[in-house]
Design an enzyme around this catalytic site. Sequence first.
Site, PDB file in Angstrom:
ATOM      1  CE  LYS A  10       0.294   1.524   4.490  1.00 16.55           C
ATOM      2  NZ  LYS A  10       1.517   2.321   4.650  1.00 16.55           N
ATOM      3  CG  ASP A 134      -0.374   0.189   7.955  1.00 21.74           C
ATOM      4  OD1 ASP A 134      -1.158   1.206   8.269  1.00 21.74           O
ATOM      5  OD2 ASP A 134       0.565   0.425   7.794  1.00 21.74           O
TER       6      ASP A 134
END
Length: 287
Positions: A10, A134
Amino acid sequence: MKLRIKAYAKVNLTLDVLSKREDGYHEILSVMQSIDLADVIEFEKAKEILFECDHERVPKGEENLIMKAFNAIRDRYFLNEGIKIKLFKNIPLAAGLAGGSADAAATIVALDKLWNLNLTEKEMEEIASEVGSDVPFCLKGGTKLASGRGEKLQDLEGIPLNLLLVKPDLEISTKEVYTEWDNSGFKSLNSTFLFVEALKKGDLLEIARNISNDLERVTSQKYRVIEDIKKSLIEKGALSASMTGSGPTVYGVFNDVEKLVRAYHDLKGVYPFVAISKTIDKGLEIL
């Protein structure tokens, strides 16, 4: 039974650091985006716990989020199962690309399937949040507005972006970067709301203009190379360039593929990790 999963990296298209919480974490607001750079992980039932990786510097104990996810599930459901895990590492370590978090998310999905746990979405999210900030995003992927410490997610409609990722020869501790932020006296640029409005319009130039990362200000003060990479990407035709996460990876957004490819060839001999990537709409893929 063997399961192979692609665990996608990401980038943070925005990252606003709002305040420090009593639990030591920070309240953030961030647009998180999955990209097509991915680790591949093989999972297979076994009587014991076996972990292999093609990257010698990947830790094998609890500091590895794969093992943290594995132990979280075993402890939560009082299981005594073993597993054989092979990790093929493509996402660089300590890079701000959530490689460890993506691997942990893949582990949660794999164990649910291999051990027939039939976990609900809520249970998976709870485990993910326990493992790392995350990990909930990596479980879902795509384009999300993240709040809290990153675990509260809201769907956003993404836009295709062509990226060039550049990681200098540094590995940066997230904890240290946040400590430096706390000591810096900086206030958040609060760029996320403007970015989300630009995203809703689908205006690429406005999107590029509002890409921002609060943590870049403290990291680039300490490591001049961050600014050097940003400047180089802009000079080579990027619409904008920003650090992702706590760094040190910097990405440039390009709308001209020829300039992107040229920049890749110019920089790949200069920095240890340079990769062309693009945005995608998922965090995991079962192969």
